[in-house]
Write a protein that holds these residues in place. Sequence first.
Motif, PDB file in Angstrom:
ATOM      1  N   GLN A 252      10.175  36.178  83.496  1.00  0.00           N
ATOM      2  CA  GLN A 252       9.806  37.929  82.601  1.00  0.00           C
ATOM      3  C   GLN A 252      11.680  38.415  82.882  1.00  0.00           C
ATOM      4  O   GLN A 252      11.253  38.724  82.004  1.00  0.00           O
ATOM      5  CB  GLN A 252       9.330  39.358  84.171  1.00  0.00           C
ATOM      6  N   GLU A 255      12.213  37.233  79.271  1.00  0.00           N
ATOM      7  CA  GLU A 255      11.800  36.986  78.441  1.00  0.00           C
ATOM      8  C   GLU A 255      11.740  38.666  77.813  1.00  0.00           C
ATOM      9  O   GLU A 255      11.912  38.901  76.705  1.00  0.00           O
ATOM     10  CB  GLU A 255      10.311  36.897  78.388  1.00  0.00           C
ATOM     11  N   ASN A 256      11.876  39.540  78.515  1.00  0.00           N
ATOM     12  CA  ASN A 256      13.064  41.053  78.433  1.00  0.00           C
ATOM     13  C   ASN A 256      14.146  40.773  78.825  1.00  0.00           C
ATOM     14  O   ASN A 256      15.035  41.393  80.173  1.00  0.00           O
ATOM     15  CB  ASN A 256      12.409  41.665  79.339  1.00  0.00           C
ATOM     16  N   GLU A 257      15.110  40.864  77.065  1.00  0.00           N
ATOM     17  CA  GLU A 257      16.263  41.510  78.326  1.00  0.00           C
ATOM     18  C   GLU A 257      16.895  42.488  78.339  1.00  0.00           C
ATOM     19  O   GLU A 257      18.502  43.102  78.625  1.00  0.00           O
ATOM     20  CB  GLU A 257      17.030  41.238  75.739  1.00  0.00           C
ATOM     21  N   TYR A 259      16.260  43.648  81.368  1.00  0.00           N
ATOM     22  CA  TYR A 259      16.739  43.447  82.946  1.00  0.00           C
ATOM     23  C   TYR A 259      18.455  43.592  83.095  1.00  0.00           C
ATOM     24  O   TYR A 259      18.723  44.185  83.613  1.00  0.00           O
ATOM     25  CB  TYR A 259      15.913  42.632  83.077  1.00  0.00           C
TER      26      TYR A 259
END
Length: 450
Positions: A252, A255-257, A259
């Motif tokens: 996660q 895949e999610n910038e 953060y």
Amino acid sequence: MGVSRFDLLYRRLILTKFYTRGWGNPQHMKEIMTIHKMLSDRELCYDLVSPDYPVHIDKQQKCDNYTLLNGHFVTPFMTLAPDIVPKESRIARFQMLIPDDKEGRNEFGDLRPACLHMAGTGDHGFARRRELMAKPLLKHGIASVLLENPFYGSRKPKAQFRSGLLHVNDLFVMGSCLILEALVIFHWLKRNGHGPLGITGISMGGHMASLAATNWPERLVIVPCMSWTSASVVWTEGVLSRSIPWRTLEKQYSENEVYETDIFNSLDNRDDQLYTTPPTTMPEPQVKRTFWFTRGKKDTPTAKQVQQQQEELDRRRRQTQTQRFMRSVMDQMTHLKNFTIPIDTSLVTFVIAKQDAYYPQHSVLPMTQVWPGCEVREIPAGHVAGFLIYHTLFTKAIVDTFHRYVRQQDGGAKTIEAGGNYQETSNKQTPNSSNWSLLNNMYKGVFAKS
């Protein structure tokens, strides 16, 4: 001295896993971190809860040597982030044990001391704290309030298994709720004539007690047991780090910038201010050229071998970055150096386990530096054995610290006028308007990129 082997063995027998669904909604994490700027500042946080915040008594029962109350109220965190709190956790429930006013029973004279007990990991409902902590305090004339944690007992979301919080965000929601709910309880106790006031807890409950204590603007007895400076070491160095699905968190995070770009880069933690030694994390892997040898000759690696090497390096890099993010966000939300110091640290007594494998203490900044003047008592055991064998030392520390409060009072012990029967209150809460303006401005700043 090493960590307790019993702690390590006990953890292997427990099946509960934490954060099985990952970090949680990143936008919710950003919102919680924005609110945290208020909850970590006593002047801002205190004004969020009215002294007349509504509290309702559901049942009052006379027992052998005490009166048992059951009550509830809506968590004040609902006024700040209603969409983040699970519907099952929105009503805060509590029990209170009030010792009988028999002549000679109260060693505090006319004072009516009361202590709020926060729940530790796995402490659903009230029975454990009622039997092991609250009832022993009755003979000393100390009343106890047992607050049920969000995500626990009757406040546990239906999808959650046992004590295993589904998301990392859930821990931050729990802490935010408890900080404000403690203020509700303290105000209510004062209205009903109780004082001096105190707060305690064991393990996670001890750390929640420390966080909540920072926002009370008066002298307060504070007795955290089996907890220390920051929850970050619990999840990155302690045995509970093995109960986390790191691959899920790594996936996660990569895949999610949001953060990294919006959350990690906004954190203001510095290891040199929060730790005495470098935290235990895997070093950033370096890309190295590897050669394969065949019959003593150096061969050029194949494209597949290069790809495998690069994939392994990428995996290790993601692991390191994820661990660093976990530690940093936990420090931001739970490291006590990021909160206001209590009014009187001489009324703080920590009870810690010297061989604690759940809550390692060797790397993080010691509480004697974070809260100068506090007392630290050590027990010769690990986390689990410390609770099972030495829990009577927890109640002793509470009693001793209340006595210290009385001795330090200007002019000696003073009578606190009783506030009558334990009536319901229905005054509407009105948070300080200036704080609401500040919160709105924070939201605009944080979500400007969204």
